[in-house]
Every structure is written in structure tokens, then in C-alpha cells.
Design an enzyme around this catalytic site. Structure first.
Site, mmCIF file in Angstrom:
data_model
loop_
_atom_site.group_PDB
_atom_site.id
_atom_site.type_symbol
_atom_site.label_atom_id
_atom_site.label_comp_id
_atom_site.label_asym_id
_atom_site.label_seq_id
_atom_site.Cartn_x
_atom_site.Cartn_y
_atom_site.Cartn_z
ATOM 1 N N HIS A 1 0.951 -1.356 0.107
ATOM 2 C CA HIS A 1 0.184 0.072 -0.054
ATOM 3 C C HIS A 1 0.811 1.332 -0.018
ATOM 4 O O HIS A 1 2.060 1.180 0.441
ATOM 5 C CB HIS A 1 -0.992 0.005 1.450
ATOM 6 N N GLU B 1 0.738 4.018 1.743
ATOM 7 C CA GLU B 1 1.337 4.537 3.031
ATOM 8 C C GLU B 1 2.540 3.606 3.529
ATOM 9 O O GLU B 1 3.416 4.117 4.169
ATOM 10 C CB GLU B 1 0.232 4.207 4.100
ATOM 11 N N CYS C 1 -5.954 1.752 5.403
ATOM 12 C CA CYS C 1 -6.411 0.670 5.833
ATOM 13 C C CYS C 1 -5.757 0.211 7.363
ATOM 14 O O CYS C 1 -4.956 0.804 7.729
ATOM 15 C CB CYS C 1 -6.301 -0.679 4.814
ATOM 16 N N CYS D 1 -2.051 -0.674 7.391
ATOM 17 C CA CYS D 1 -1.196 0.474 7.212
ATOM 18 C C CYS D 1 -1.550 1.389 8.495
ATOM 19 O O CYS D 1 -0.358 2.065 8.950
ATOM 20 C CB CYS D 1 -1.843 1.493 5.971
HETATM 21 N N1 LIG Z 1 -5.289 3.492 1.889
HETATM 22 C C1 LIG Z 1 -5.145 2.716 0.893
HETATM 23 C C2 LIG Z 1 -5.995 1.960 0.353
HETATM 24 C C3 LIG Z 1 -5.689 0.903 -0.577
HETATM 25 N N2 LIG Z 1 -4.688 0.678 -1.203
HETATM 26 C C4 LIG Z 1 -4.231 0.174 -2.422
HETATM 27 C C5 LIG Z 1 -4.193 -1.286 -2.296
HETATM 28 C C6 LIG Z 1 -4.781 -1.664 -3.741
HETATM 29 O O1 LIG Z 1 -3.906 -1.657 -4.753
HETATM 30 C C7 LIG Z 1 -5.811 -0.554 -3.749
HETATM 31 C C8 LIG Z 1 -7.346 -1.021 -3.041
HETATM 32 O O2 LIG Z 1 -7.939 -1.919 -3.916
HETATM 33 P P1 LIG Z 1 -9.512 -1.601 -4.333
HETATM 34 O O3 LIG Z 1 -9.948 -0.669 -3.552
HETATM 35 O O4 LIG Z 1 -9.462 -1.498 -5.866
HETATM 36 O O5 LIG Z 1 -10.238 -2.888 -3.986
HETATM 37 O O6 LIG Z 1 -5.289 0.363 -3.331
HETATM 38 C C9 LIG Z 1 -3.562 1.800 -0.697
HETATM 39 O O7 LIG Z 1 -2.491 1.710 -1.106
HETATM 40 N N3 LIG Z 1 -3.791 2.542 0.365
HETATM 41 ZN ZN ZN Z 2 -3.191 0.142 3.635
#
Ligand SMILES: Nc1ccn([C@H]2C[C@H](O)[C@@H](COP(=O)(O)O)O2)c(=O)n1
Ligand code: ZN
Length: 156
Positions: free
Chosen positions: A77, A79, A102, A105
């Protein structure tokens, strides 16, 4: 007389986070993060992507299907990448992130001593992992605020 329409610190740092997100290969969700220390220096940036050594083209970017054939077990991710890329101790710093963190993170954010989260979107609001994230954040005494991101125009 000095210019009046210069961008704020929030717009500047979130702008860096948004620019970083443009590097993401994830076709559905691009996230960027920018960590700033107490002296307003950028000390870490990141976006969501595969770990070093993994080929972006040979891994699936699917959201659905068998778990091992989706992106979820493999993506680092934004973060987490920003924290891993940081150039100094993060105690007391602020993370600007385009999407609310999330729970995984959030654990890293709390553990690294980051004291404030500034975000734009919280598209997963109400999902269990998002509720867990808020619980960790509040229990750890981390401040947070949501900002609206204004358009940035680049003059020639
Ligand atoms: N705060 C976040 C939330 C999600 N991500 C990244 C991880 C995945 O590549 C994507 C999330 O997948 P989706 O919402 O399409 O099911 O985003 C992150 O880096 N940081
Ligand atoms: Zn995350």
C-alpha cells in the site's frame, strides 16, 4: 508585492501525494502518500504497487476471483511504501494520503509515531477493516482531518 494565489501547505503536500498516485499500475485504485515532518519537510513518499523484484505485467491486477489471482496478496500500500521510503524518524510527522488508510497501514502509521493523517477520500467507510482503522487511530491518539482537494493548474 507577493503573489496572492499561491497554494497552501495542504494543497502542496496532497498534490505530491496525488502526483505519486499517478505512478500506480493498479487499474482500479491509485493511491499516493506523502509524509511531512514537523518542519514541513517531505520525508517519505509512496504509491500502491508490487514489491521490488515483482514484474508489474506478470501479476494479476484483478479485484475478484480466486484470492491468489487477485492483486490483494501482493500489493504494497501507498502508506507502507511511504513509511519504508522514509529518510528519517517519523515521530510527530503528518501523512497526506489520497485514500483513508486501511487497518494494516494504520498499525504501521501508529507504530512509526506519525501523529496526524490528512486524507481526501474514504471510499471504504463502514467496512470492517475501515472501522478497525478508526479504532486503532483513535486509541493511538492520532489526529485526522479530511480535506477537499482543489484543482492545481500549472502555468507555463
Ligand atoms: N489506503 C489505501 C487503500 C488501498 N490501497 C491500495 C491497495 C490496492 O492496490 C488498492 C485497493 O484496492 P480496491 O479499492 O480497488 O479494492 O489500493 C492503498 O495503497 N492505500
Ligand atoms: Zn493499507
Amino acid at each position: 508585492m507577493k503573489r496572492k494565489d499561491y497554494i497552501s501547505w495542504d494543497t502542496y503536500f496532497m498534490g505530491v501525494a496525488k502526483l505519486s498516485a499517478l505512478r500506480s499500475k493498479d487499474p482500479s485504485t491509485q493511491v499516493g502518500a506523502c509524509i511531512v515532518n514537523e518542519e514541513k519537510r517531505i520525508v517519505g513518499i509512496g504509491y500502491n504497487g508490487l514489491p521490488k523484484g515483482l514484474d508489474d505485467s506478470s501479476f494479476a491486477w484483478e479485484k475478484e476471483g480466486s484470492f491468489l489471482e487477485t492483486k490483494y496478496p501482493y500489493v504494497v500500500h501507498a502508506e507502507a511504501n511511504a513509511i519504508l521510503n522514509s529518510t528519517q524518524n517519523l515521530k510527530g510527522s503528518t501523512i497526506y494520503v489520497t485514500l483513508f488508510p486501511c487497518n494494516e497501514c494504520m498499525k504501521l502509521i501508529a507504530q512509526s509515531g506519525i501523529k496526524e493523517i490528512v486524507y481526501v477520500s474514504n471510499k471504504d467507510e463502514g467496512k470492517d477493516f475501515n472501522v478497525a482503522s478508526f479504532k486503532i487511530m483513535e486509541a493511538a491518539g492520532i489526529k485526522y482531518r479530511q480535506i477537499k482537494m482543489e484543482e492545481i493548474t500549472l502555468n507555463e
